[in-house]
Design a protein around this motif. Structure first.
Motif, PDB file in Angstrom:
ATOM      1  N   GLU A   1       4.537   0.536   4.691  1.00  0.00           N
ATOM      2  CA  GLU A   1       3.859   1.370   3.808  1.00  0.00           C
ATOM      3  C   GLU A   1       4.722   2.095   2.784  1.00  0.00           C
ATOM      4  O   GLU A   1       5.781   2.369   3.099  1.00  0.00           O
TER       5      GLU A   1
ATOM      6  N   SER B   1       0.759  -1.360  -0.007  1.00  0.00           N
ATOM      7  CA  SER B   1       0.068  -0.002  -0.004  1.00  0.00           C
ATOM      8  C   SER B   1       0.725   1.313  -0.035  1.00  0.00           C
ATOM      9  O   SER B   1       2.102   1.193   0.646  1.00  0.00           O
TER      10      SER B   1
ATOM     11  N   GLY C   1       1.738   4.671   1.420  1.00  0.00           N
ATOM     12  CA  GLY C   1       1.474   5.454   2.599  1.00  0.00           C
ATOM     13  C   GLY C   1       1.352   7.107   2.317  1.00  0.00           C
ATOM     14  O   GLY C   1       1.587   7.408   1.105  1.00  0.00           O
TER      15      GLY C   1
END
Length: 348
Positions: free
Chosen positions: A207, A136, A138
């Motif tokens: 992240e 993912s 961040g």
């Protein structure tokens, strides 16, 4: 009495010594605990994000391995389960023949969805791939200097190569291959090599907070990554338009101080502005009446404290709109209407 006093003193000395001797032990234990925590953080990040890092092979259809090596390769990070991959535009270049090799050695063809040389980013898609391991993006704005970061790459087929370091500086600017300034760049001392280009810079929360992009040759320990917030903007533009839309007014400039006396006379608070050093003939700036030597201090209500602010403000929201630019000309404030147009995409 003398003997009693002497014995008491001796007893107190022994008591003091017994209290001071063990104090070194917790210090060593604390240092070991800190080292263990650091190691566990790096290991955790590598295990969670490493499988989402791929090797990007450019010109991969060449039959000769040496020819493939000359054509280039780098790393990339899968950011969605349906196969979206972020990497550097300088890794992809002008090639349309892309292969992606994951941490298990599985190879799949990839296609280029779009490149943005102005930020050295490219968006790929792994063809026919589903349910990939991914990481993912961040919020890079939450970073702090000194924060632990981990760089992961897939250089020369050595999957999930990991180096760790800290954020050395934030908000750096570096020059892209197109000459445009890449803003909000992260400086780190996490060791990189050319094969790590395009790989992720990851926080301790696993992240992706940057895409590794540059190393200063001869300057050991100085590496740069494009911030994840910039990457988020670029990928959303590529998905929507196939390229990043930006406004264009046809000027060149440099950051310059605003003389205090000029600021007082004009009633502005800017200490710095964007000095226009060149105006392209027949461009929006020339048509609006801007002149070399003008100092831009505000554009469409946004303060301009340097040429980087000017570049950043000329985003897609200003395309084909008539907006106001406040400039200092010969120390006097002037407001000029200007109509930015869409900038042509950079050639690949």
């Amino acid at each position: 009495m003398l003997d009693f006093t002497h014995d008491t003193s001796f007893t107190l000395d022994q008591s003091d010594e017994s209290r001071s001797t063990p104090s070194a032990e917790p210090t060593a234990a604390s240092e070991q605990a800190l080292l263990d925590a650091y190691s566990h953080a790096v290991i955790g990040v590598a295990e969670r994000v490493g499988p989402a890092v791929v090797r990007v092979e450019v010109g991969a259809n060449a039959k000769n391995p040496r020819e493939r090596a000359r054509q280039g390769s780098g790393s990339g990070i899968v950011i969605s389960p349906d196969g979206l991959v972020l990497t550097n535009s300088h890794v992809v270049g002008a090639s349309k023949q892309i292969r992606l090799r994951d941490h298990e050695g599985i190879v799949t063809d990839g296609r280029v969805l779009g490149v943005d040389p102005d930020t050295d980013l490219a968006l790929l898609r792994a063809d026919g791939a589903r349910d990939l391991r991914y990481a993912s993006l961040g919020n890079s704005k939450s970073l702090r200097r000194g924060q632990l970061v981990v760089a992961i790459g897939n250089p020369l087929g050595f999957e999930s190569t990991v180096t760790a370091g800290v954020v050395s500086a934030l908000g750096r600017s570096i020059r892209s291959v197109t000459g445009r300034t890449i803003e909000d760049v992260i400086q780190t001392d996490a060791a990189l090599n050319p094969g790590n280009s395009g790989g992720p810079l990851v926080s301790s929360a696993a992240e992706v907070i940057g895409i590794n992009t540059a190393i200063i040759s001869g300057a050991q320990g100085i590496c740069f990554a494009v911030a994840s917030n910039t990457a988020q903007f670029v990928l959303s533009e590529i998905i929507r338009h196939g390229y990043v839309r930006r406004a264009y007014i046809g000027v060149s400039g440099q950051t310059a101080p605003v003389p205090r006396r000029h600021a007082v006379v004009a009633g502005v608070e800017n200490k710095m502005g964007a000095l226009l050093t060149g105006i392209e003939p027949d461009g929006p700036a020339a048509q609006a009446g801007l002149l070399p030597g003008d100092v831009a201090i505000r554009l469409d209500g946004m303060d301009i404290n340097g040429v980087d602010d000017l570049i950043r403000t000329l985003d897609r929201e200003r395309i084909d709109r008539t907006i106001e630019m406040d400039v200092l000309r010969m120390g006097r404030l002037r407001t000029i209407d200007i109509h930015p147009v869409e900038r042509k995409p950079s050639a690949r």
